[in-house]
Design a protein around this motif. Structure first.
Motif, short mmCIF file in Angstrom:
data_model
loop_
_atom_site.label_atom_id
_atom_site.label_comp_id
_atom_site.label_asym_id
_atom_site.label_seq_id
_atom_site.Cartn_x
_atom_site.Cartn_y
_atom_site.Cartn_z
N GLU A 46 -110.34 24.38 -8.52
CA GLU A 46 -111.51 23.38 -8.56
C GLU A 46 -110.95 22.29 -7.99
N ILE A 47 -111.83 21.63 -7.00
CA ILE A 47 -111.50 20.43 -6.56
C ILE A 47 -112.78 19.44 -6.67
N ALA A 48 -112.26 18.19 -6.67
CA ALA A 48 -113.32 17.12 -6.69
C ALA A 48 -113.38 16.31 -5.66
N ARG A 49 -114.45 15.95 -5.20
CA ARG A 49 -114.65 15.41 -3.96
C ARG A 49 -115.65 14.06 -4.04
N VAL A 50 -115.55 13.25 -3.28
CA VAL A 50 -116.76 11.99 -3.25
C VAL A 50 -117.12 11.87 -1.72
N GLU A 51 -118.31 12.21 -1.27
CA GLU A 51 -118.69 12.00 -0.03
C GLU A 51 -118.70 10.73 0.48
N TRP A 52 -118.72 10.55 1.76
CA TRP A 52 -118.71 9.17 2.39
C TRP A 52 -120.02 8.58 1.97
N GLY A 53 -120.14 7.45 1.50
CA GLY A 53 -121.55 6.70 1.44
C GLY A 53 -122.04 7.16 0.06
N ASN A 54 -121.32 7.87 -0.96
CA ASN A 54 -121.79 8.36 -2.16
C ASN A 54 -120.82 8.16 -3.25
N GLN A 55 -121.34 7.49 -4.49
CA GLN A 55 -120.14 7.31 -5.61
C GLN A 55 -120.19 8.57 -6.33
N ILE A 56 -121.02 9.45 -6.19
CA ILE A 56 -121.08 10.76 -7.10
C ILE A 56 -119.85 11.68 -6.89
N VAL A 57 -119.20 11.96 -7.77
CA VAL A 57 -118.30 13.11 -7.75
C VAL A 57 -118.89 14.35 -7.97
N THR A 58 -118.55 15.39 -6.96
CA THR A 58 -118.78 16.62 -7.10
C THR A 58 -117.61 17.62 -7.09
N ARG A 59 -117.87 18.48 -7.84
CA ARG A 59 -117.00 19.61 -8.31
C ARG A 59 -117.41 20.78 -7.65
N GLN A 60 -116.45 21.59 -7.01
CA GLN A 60 -116.63 22.94 -6.60
C GLN A 60 -115.38 23.94 -6.68
N THR A 61 -115.51 25.10 -6.71
CA THR A 61 -114.49 25.98 -6.86
C THR A 61 -114.51 26.85 -5.43
N LEU A 62 -113.14 26.77 -5.08
CA LEU A 62 -112.86 27.37 -3.87
C LEU A 62 -111.50 28.04 -3.87
N SER A 63 -111.36 28.94 -2.77
CA SER A 63 -110.02 29.69 -2.90
C SER A 63 -109.02 28.61 -2.32
N LEU A 64 -107.99 28.90 -2.78
CA LEU A 64 -106.76 28.13 -2.35
C LEU A 64 -106.65 27.69 -0.84
N LYS A 65 -107.02 28.84 -0.14
CA LYS A 65 -107.12 28.53 1.26
C LYS A 65 -108.08 27.58 1.91
N GLY A 66 -109.40 27.97 1.08
CA GLY A 66 -110.34 27.10 1.28
C GLY A 66 -110.39 25.73 0.93
N ALA A 67 -109.72 25.42 -0.38
CA ALA A 67 -109.27 24.05 -0.45
C ALA A 67 -108.27 23.34 0.38
N ILE A 68 -107.45 24.35 0.91
CA ILE A 68 -106.49 23.55 1.77
C ILE A 68 -107.20 22.96 3.14
N GLU A 69 -107.98 24.00 3.62
CA GLU A 69 -108.97 23.87 4.84
C GLU A 69 -109.60 22.57 4.56
N LYS A 70 -110.39 22.48 3.37
CA LYS A 70 -111.39 21.25 3.18
C LYS A 70 -110.62 20.17 3.21
N LEU A 71 -109.30 20.23 2.57
CA LEU A 71 -108.42 18.81 2.68
C LEU A 71 -107.88 18.56 4.05
N VAL A 72 -107.69 19.40 4.90
CA VAL A 72 -107.23 19.04 6.20
C VAL A 72 -108.45 18.54 7.10
N HIS A 73 -109.63 19.30 6.80
CA HIS A 73 -110.96 18.71 7.47
C HIS A 73 -111.06 17.24 7.23
#
Length: 82
Positions: A46-73
């Motif tokens: 599970e990762i937690a992210r804050v989108e640019w211009g938004n203060q709301i924390v969103t959580r989502q469950t991804l594969s470890l590969k998907g989470a790594i790719e999201k971090l790199v992007h």
């Protein structure tokens, strides 16, 4: 994410990216260490992210590969926006 990598005995992950300007894609992620042959798609985190211009924390469950790719992007977008 880092706890999941440690639990899988993965020491490093090398991500290759092919792109220029606005265009690009992640070509792959290679894990290394005792668990280097681990399928990164089979581990979910599970990762937690804050989108640019938004203060709301969103959580989502991804594969470890998907989470790594999201971090790199995210890092690429923050560092080289556009």
């Amino acid at each position: 994410m880092f706890d999941a990598l440690a639990a899988a005995r993965i020491d490093t992950v090398e991500v290759t990216f092919n792109g220029y300007a606005d265009e690009g894609q992640i070509d792959g992620a290679v894990a290394d260490g005792e668990g280097g042959d681990t399928d990164l798609q089979s581990i979910h985190v599970e990762i937690a992210r804050v989108e640019w211009g938004n203060q709301i924390v969103t959580r989502q469950t991804l594969s470890l590969k998907g989470a790594i790719e999201k971090l790199v992007h995210d890092v690429l977008e923050q560092t080289y926006s556009g």
